[in-house]
Design an enzyme around this catalytic site. Structure first.
Site, PDB file in Angstrom:
ATOM      1  N   CYS A   1       0.877  -1.356  -0.046  1.00 33.81           N
ATOM      2  CA  CYS A   1       0.021   0.005   0.116  1.00 33.81           C
ATOM      3  C   CYS A   1       0.782   1.454  -0.048  1.00 33.81           C
ATOM      4  O   CYS A   1       1.786   1.414   0.728  1.00 33.81           O
ATOM      5  CB  CYS A   1      -0.991  -0.012   1.067  1.00 33.81           C
TER       6      CYS A   1
ATOM      7  N   CYS B   1       0.478   4.764   6.852  1.00 30.17           N
ATOM      8  CA  CYS B   1      -0.222   4.553   8.176  1.00 30.17           C
ATOM      9  C   CYS B   1       0.765   4.099   9.254  1.00 30.17           C
ATOM     10  O   CYS B   1       1.160   2.669   8.914  1.00 30.17           O
ATOM     11  CB  CYS B   1      -1.375   3.759   8.225  1.00 30.17           C
TER      12      CYS B   1
ATOM     13  N   CYS C   1       0.740   0.270  10.152  1.00 28.28           N
ATOM     14  CA  CYS C   1       0.322  -0.757   9.556  1.00 28.28           C
ATOM     15  C   CYS C   1       1.267  -1.840   8.781  1.00 28.28           C
ATOM     16  O   CYS C   1       2.280  -1.410   8.203  1.00 28.28           O
ATOM     17  CB  CYS C   1      -0.746  -0.052   8.239  1.00 28.28           C
TER      18      CYS C   1
ATOM     19  N   CYS D   1     -16.290  -8.965   6.251  1.00 27.89           N
ATOM     20  CA  CYS D   1     -15.843  -7.801   5.864  1.00 27.89           C
ATOM     21  C   CYS D   1     -14.772  -7.946   4.876  1.00 27.89           C
ATOM     22  O   CYS D   1     -13.711  -8.669   5.453  1.00 27.89           O
ATOM     23  CB  CYS D   1     -15.240  -7.044   7.030  1.00 27.89           C
TER      24      CYS D   1
ATOM     25  N   CYS E   1     -19.443  -6.000   4.091  1.00 28.77           N
ATOM     26  CA  CYS E   1     -18.810  -4.962   4.709  1.00 28.77           C
ATOM     27  C   CYS E   1     -17.664  -5.065   3.819  1.00 28.77           C
ATOM     28  O   CYS E   1     -16.966  -5.942   3.256  1.00 28.77           O
ATOM     29  CB  CYS E   1     -18.580  -4.890   6.116  1.00 28.77           C
TER      30      CYS E   1
ATOM     31  N   CYS F   1     -19.042   2.232   8.787  1.00 20.27           N
ATOM     32  CA  CYS F   1     -18.507   1.385  10.319  1.00 20.27           C
ATOM     33  C   CYS F   1     -17.133   2.294  10.480  1.00 20.27           C
ATOM     34  O   CYS F   1     -16.175   2.330   9.342  1.00 20.27           O
ATOM     35  CB  CYS F   1     -17.726   0.161   9.921  1.00 20.27           C
TER      36      CYS F   1
ATOM     37  N   ARG G   1     -17.690  -2.128  18.518  1.00 17.90           N
ATOM     38  CA  ARG G   1     -16.848  -3.634  18.280  1.00 17.90           C
ATOM     39  C   ARG G   1     -15.244  -3.413  18.949  1.00 17.90           C
ATOM     40  O   ARG G   1     -14.838  -2.549  18.841  1.00 17.90           O
ATOM     41  CB  ARG G   1     -16.518  -3.880  16.781  1.00 17.90           C
TER      42      ARG G   1
HETATM   43  N1  SAM Z   1      -6.578   0.368   3.452  1.00 19.97           N
HETATM   44  C1  SAM Z   1      -7.862   0.665   3.820  1.00 19.97           C
HETATM   45  C2  SAM Z   1      -7.657   1.924   4.482  1.00 19.97           C
HETATM   46  O1  SAM Z   1      -6.937   2.116   5.503  1.00 19.97           O
HETATM   47  O2  SAM Z   1      -8.550   2.866   4.367  1.00 19.97           O
HETATM   48  C3  SAM Z   1      -8.497  -0.320   4.387  1.00 19.97           C
HETATM   49  C4  SAM Z   1      -7.699  -1.442   5.250  1.00 19.97           C
HETATM   50  S1  SAM Z   1      -6.876  -0.785   6.767  1.00 19.97           S
HETATM   51  C5  SAM Z   1      -5.934  -2.063   7.310  1.00 19.97           C
HETATM   52  C6  SAM Z   1      -8.519  -0.795   7.992  1.00 19.97           C
HETATM   53  C7  SAM Z   1      -7.775  -0.253   9.350  1.00 19.97           C
HETATM   54  O3  SAM Z   1      -7.521  -1.237  10.168  1.00 19.97           O
HETATM   55  C8  SAM Z   1      -7.154   0.906   9.670  1.00 19.97           C
HETATM   56  O4  SAM Z   1      -7.687   2.151   9.374  1.00 19.97           O
HETATM   57  C9  SAM Z   1      -6.667   0.709  11.182  1.00 19.97           C
HETATM   58  O5  SAM Z   1      -7.824   1.368  11.919  1.00 19.97           O
HETATM   59  C10 SAM Z   1      -6.877  -0.653  11.312  1.00 19.97           C
HETATM   60  N2  SAM Z   1      -5.717  -1.462  11.515  1.00 19.97           N
HETATM   61  C11 SAM Z   1      -4.501  -1.564  10.786  1.00 19.97           C
HETATM   62  N3  SAM Z   1      -3.519  -2.006  11.122  1.00 19.97           N
HETATM   63  C12 SAM Z   1      -3.580  -2.236  12.489  1.00 19.97           C
HETATM   64  C13 SAM Z   1      -3.101  -2.687  13.499  1.00 19.97           C
HETATM   65  N4  SAM Z   1      -1.556  -2.988  13.177  1.00 19.97           N
HETATM   66  N5  SAM Z   1      -3.552  -2.521  14.748  1.00 19.97           N
HETATM   67  C14 SAM Z   1      -4.993  -2.173  14.850  1.00 19.97           C
HETATM   68  N6  SAM Z   1      -5.708  -1.724  13.840  1.00 19.97           N
HETATM   69  C15 SAM Z   1      -4.873  -1.696  12.792  1.00 19.97           C
HETATM   70 FE1  SF4 Z   2      -2.766   1.213   3.507  1.00 21.29          FE
HETATM   71 FE2  SF4 Z   2      -2.476  -0.054   5.921  1.00 21.29          FE
HETATM   72 FE3  SF4 Z   2      -2.902   2.590   5.669  1.00 21.29          FE
HETATM   73 FE4  SF4 Z   2      -4.860   1.055   4.774  1.00 21.29          FE
HETATM   74  S1  SF4 Z   2      -4.273   1.028   6.899  1.00 21.29           S
HETATM   75  S2  SF4 Z   2      -4.176   2.820   3.800  1.00 21.29           S
HETATM   76  S3  SF4 Z   2      -3.795  -0.590   3.972  1.00 21.29           S
HETATM   77  S4  SF4 Z   2      -1.099   1.647   5.102  1.00 21.29           S
END
Ligand code: SAM
Ligand code: SF4
Ligand code: DTB
Length: 333
Positions: free
Chosen positions: A65, A69, A72, A109, A140, A200, A272
């Site tokens: 990606c 973030c 992530c 989801c 979802c 959500c 949740r």
């Molecule tokens: N890529 C898309 C986005 O971020 O909009 C969708 C998938 S992303 C993995 C969805 C959510 O998962 C993130 O916004 C975050 O809140 C949560 N998330 C991701 N990695 C995480 C982690 N290591 N621990 C807890 N929550 C996490």
């Molecule tokens: Fe990409 Fe992870 Fe951020 Fe979702 S949470 S936009 S998968 S970097």
């Protein structure tokens, strides 16, 4: 120290959208037992407190990606153990959803490691959604940013919920991600809501944020034009190799406070315990359910990290005499 005056009306008033940040912070400052008791009262007004909404996740496109973030495993900015893969075929996703349903999931989801949905991917994603919906599951998806026309297309395909998290309060957000703005997240939520898809939306605790930042997140959610129908609170799953992989875990009682305040400010939302149950005791989870949480992910895996396995969760529900939302007692063993 005197307890702060409780800024919550415990009558049958409709959900408020005019919370101030100071009011939300005031809730966090309440004595723990008062806070949990008040949240449990509000929970019981809106829900059967013995019921849990059951969701299951599948990563339909993993890793690579372009966003950064800091929590992530799937960002290409960080070196993590996650192996990237292409968008799955719709048939494979539908087969996984069939198994999830057989295992007790009510909502399926589908998550993709995308910054935003590309129009070229809409037909395959729409096929996944309609196929999953045809199994009798709620659908979802979480696919990154959406335009209004993409949201409309997903609605037409049968999408019930779209997950798009604000992640944290607006003042801490820049410490977590810089490739996407807070406003862009709010814009996607607007597109989703206006397409008639349920939202959500929640966030993560344990990223080094302050209590004020946690209150800031819940304040944002509580002042949206419509509260999210689903409100996931994730306890950070620390990922080695990411900037937040070494964060100090949030105190478990603070996690319960987060759930309780979410329940008080968004009384009709399904709250949740999302990521993080893997490292939570059953006592902590029980306290969260008492404080108003009424949804979990099941099925051993989240997107790239582990979740309690099905047997563990079946034992948890049996111990607590809780059951999937909407099922009658006679339908459970
Ligand atoms: N890529 C898309 C986005 O971020 O909009 C969708 C998938 S992303 C993995 C969805 C959510 O998962 C993130 O916004 C975050 O809140 C949560 N998330 C991701 N990695 C995480 C982690 N290591 N621990 C807890 N929550 C996490
Ligand atoms: Fe990409 Fe992870 Fe951020 Fe979702 S949470 S936009 S998968 S970097
Ligand atoms: C949400 O709030 N939590 C889920 C879902 N929405 C998409 C994701 C949790 C991901 C946890 C880390 C991982 O498995 O990669």
């Amino acid at each position: 120290m005197n307890a702060p005056v409780l800024p919550v009306r415990l009558d049958f008033a409709p959900p408020r959208h005019d919370w101030t940040l100071e009011e939300v912070e005031g809730l966090f400052e309440m004595p723990f037992t008062d806070l949990v008791f008040r949240a449990a009262e509000v929970h019981r007004r809106g829900f059967d407190p013995t019921e849990l909404q059951i969701s299951q996740l599948l990563s339909v496109k993993t890793g690579g990606c372009p966003e950064n973030c800091g929590y992530c495993s799937q960002s290409q900015h960080f070196k993590t153990a996650t192996v990237a893969s292409k968008l799955m075929a719709a048939e494979a996703v539908i087969a996984a959803a069939r198994e999830a349903k057989a295992g007790g999931a009510q909502r399926f989801c589908m998550g993709a490691a995308w910054r935003d949905l590309k129009d070229r991917d809409v037909p395959r994603v729409a096929a996944m959604i309609s196929g999953v919906k045809a199994l009798g599951l709620e659908t979802c998806a979480t696919l990154g940013m959406l335009t209004p026309s993409q949201a409309a297309a997903l609605k037409t395909a049968g999408l019930d919920f779209y997950n798009h998290n604000l992640d944290t309060g607006p003042d801490y957000y820049d410490q977590v991600v810089t490739t996407r703005t807070y406003q862009a997240r709010l814009d996607t939520l607007t597109a989703v809501r206006e397409a008639g898809i349920s939202t959500c939306c929640g966030g993560i605790v344990g990223m080094g944020e302050t209590r004020r930042d946690r209150a800031g997140l819940l304040h944002q959610l509580a002042t949206l034009p419509a509260h999210p129908e689903s409100l996931p609170i994730n306890d950070l799953m620390p990922i080695p190799g990411t900037p937040l992989g070494g964060s100090t875990p949030v105190d478990p009682l603070e996690f319960v406070r987060m759930i309780a305040v979410a329940r008080l400010v968004c009384p009709k939302s399904v709250v949740r315990i999302a990521a993080g149950r893997e490292h939570m005791s059953k006592e902590l989870q029980a306290l969260c359910f008492l404080a108003g949480a009424n949804s979990i992910f099941v099925g051993g895996r989240l997107l790239t990290t582990n979740n309690p396995d099905r047997n563990t969760d079946e034992a948890l529900l049996a111990d607590l005499k809780m059951r999937p939302m909407g099922t009658k007692l006679s339908e459970t063993v």
